[in-house]
Design a protein around this motif. Sequence first.
Motif, PDB file in Angstrom:
ATOM      1  N   GLY A  94      16.095  -6.486  -5.900  1.00  0.00           N
ATOM      2  CA  GLY A  94      15.388  -5.652  -4.931  1.00  0.00           C
ATOM      3  C   GLY A  94      16.870  -5.005  -3.783  1.00  0.00           C
ATOM      4  N   LEU A  95      17.712  -5.688  -3.439  1.00  0.00           N
ATOM      5  CA  LEU A  95      18.824  -5.041  -2.852  1.00  0.00           C
ATOM      6  C   LEU A  95      19.511  -4.111  -3.601  1.00  0.00           C
ATOM      7  CD1 LEU A  95      20.349  -8.073  -0.810  1.00  0.00           C
ATOM      8  CD2 LEU A  95      19.160  -6.163   0.160  1.00  0.00           C
ATOM      9  N   THR A  97      18.452  -2.254  -6.257  1.00  0.00           N
ATOM     10  CA  THR A  97      17.551  -0.958  -6.360  1.00  0.00           C
ATOM     11  C   THR A  97      17.552  -0.400  -5.257  1.00  0.00           C
ATOM     12  OG1 THR A  97      15.697  -2.174  -6.245  1.00  0.00           O
ATOM     13  CG2 THR A  97      16.427  -2.061  -8.319  1.00  0.00           C
ATOM     14  N   LEU A  98      17.833  -0.870  -4.132  1.00  0.00           N
ATOM     15  CA  LEU A  98      17.611  -0.272  -2.741  1.00  0.00           C
ATOM     16  C   LEU A  98      19.181   0.243  -2.605  1.00  0.00           C
ATOM     17  CD1 LEU A  98      15.915   0.021  -0.358  1.00  0.00           C
ATOM     18  CD2 LEU A  98      16.724  -1.852   0.516  1.00  0.00           C
ATOM     19  N   PRO A 101      20.209   2.837  -6.478  1.00  0.00           N
ATOM     20  CA  PRO A 101      19.022   3.256  -7.172  1.00  0.00           C
ATOM     21  C   PRO A 101      19.400   4.150  -8.379  1.00  0.00           C
ATOM     22  CG  PRO A 101      19.131   4.649  -5.233  1.00  0.00           C
ATOM     23  CD  PRO A 101      20.153   3.777  -5.148  1.00  0.00           C
ATOM     24  N   ASP A 107      11.915   1.321 -13.065  1.00  0.00           N
ATOM     25  CA  ASP A 107      11.592   0.148 -12.388  1.00  0.00           C
ATOM     26  C   ASP A 107      11.583  -1.257 -13.210  1.00  0.00           C
ATOM     27  OD1 ASP A 107      11.381   1.394  -9.997  1.00  0.00           O
ATOM     28  OD2 ASP A 107       9.261   1.393 -10.009  1.00  0.00           O
ATOM     29  N   TRP A 110      11.041  -6.703 -10.682  1.00  0.00           N
ATOM     30  CA  TRP A 110      11.541  -7.107  -9.576  1.00  0.00           C
ATOM     31  C   TRP A 110      12.075  -5.953  -8.687  1.00  0.00           C
ATOM     32  CZ3 TRP A 110      14.747 -11.542 -11.852  1.00  0.00           C
ATOM     33  CH2 TRP A 110      13.726 -12.488 -12.306  1.00  0.00           C
ATOM     34  N   SER A 111      12.100  -4.740  -8.933  1.00  0.00           N
ATOM     35  CA  SER A 111      12.756  -3.580  -8.433  1.00  0.00           C
ATOM     36  C   SER A 111      12.035  -3.391  -6.821  1.00  0.00           C
ATOM     37  CB  SER A 111      12.308  -2.220  -8.929  1.00  0.00           C
ATOM     38  OG  SER A 111      12.933  -2.480 -10.328  1.00  0.00           O
ATOM     39  N   LEU A 112      13.081  -3.245  -5.677  1.00  0.00           N
ATOM     40  CA  LEU A 112      12.624  -2.897  -4.481  1.00  0.00           C
ATOM     41  C   LEU A 112      11.705  -4.205  -4.078  1.00  0.00           C
ATOM     42  CD1 LEU A 112      11.783   1.153  -4.584  1.00  0.00           C
ATOM     43  CD2 LEU A 112      13.793  -0.173  -3.686  1.00  0.00           C
ATOM     44  N   PHE A 113      12.277  -5.365  -4.472  1.00  0.00           N
ATOM     45  CA  PHE A 113      11.487  -6.616  -3.933  1.00  0.00           C
ATOM     46  C   PHE A 113       9.911  -6.961  -4.616  1.00  0.00           C
ATOM     47  CE2 PHE A 113      14.269  -5.070  -1.019  1.00  0.00           C
ATOM     48  CZ  PHE A 113      15.211  -6.117  -0.987  1.00  0.00           C
ATOM     49  N   ARG A 115       7.913  -4.278  -5.162  1.00  0.00           N
ATOM     50  CA  ARG A 115       7.026  -3.231  -4.528  1.00  0.00           C
ATOM     51  C   ARG A 115       5.792  -2.565  -5.367  1.00  0.00           C
ATOM     52  NH1 ARG A 115       9.387   2.447  -2.374  1.00  0.00           N
ATOM     53  NH2 ARG A 115       9.349   2.806  -4.664  1.00  0.00           N
ATOM     54  N   PHE A 119       4.386  -6.492  -3.812  1.00  0.00           N
ATOM     55  CA  PHE A 119       5.526  -7.561  -3.159  1.00  0.00           C
ATOM     56  C   PHE A 119       5.032  -9.076  -3.908  1.00  0.00           C
ATOM     57  CE2 PHE A 119       5.809  -4.128  -0.598  1.00  0.00           C
ATOM     58  CZ  PHE A 119       7.377  -3.538  -0.712  1.00  0.00           C
TER      59      PHE A 119
END
Length: 150
Positions: A94-95, A97-98, A101, A107, A110-113, A115, A119
Amino acid sequence: MPETEHDTTGTTRASGPGRLLIAVYALFAVAATGRSTVQILTRFEEAPLAYSLSALAAVVYVAATVALARADRVSRAVALASCTVELVGVVAVGLFTLLVPEAFPDDTVWSLFGRGYGFVPLVLPVLGLLWLRRSHPRPAASTGEPAGRG
């Protein structure tokens, strides 16, 4: 026959909320396995890191599902490890990919936690770890006797 773990109320890990937790893990195991298989077989060269991480997530979800459904000591250890790896993975990916990117042209689960999955991938391992803690068998009450005496 393996000994069944019970929580302090006498229920097994696979009853009540545990059964729902196992069902959600099973759903994610099937979804992540299907998604990563299609991605790897059809477009792996487009995003090898993302698709490999989706496959890792699938393996973690399968292991967690099976381990949570079983109620022996080895399965409990595997479930703890799976939920921990999942939590670390979803936070790390998540971190990543944030912050980077461009490293993820597509994606992962687990991308962007998580999302893209509401979630749930972020919340699920926390619930799994809490359930494992709640359903862990408690040692028998002490009799007041010093250890080693009988």
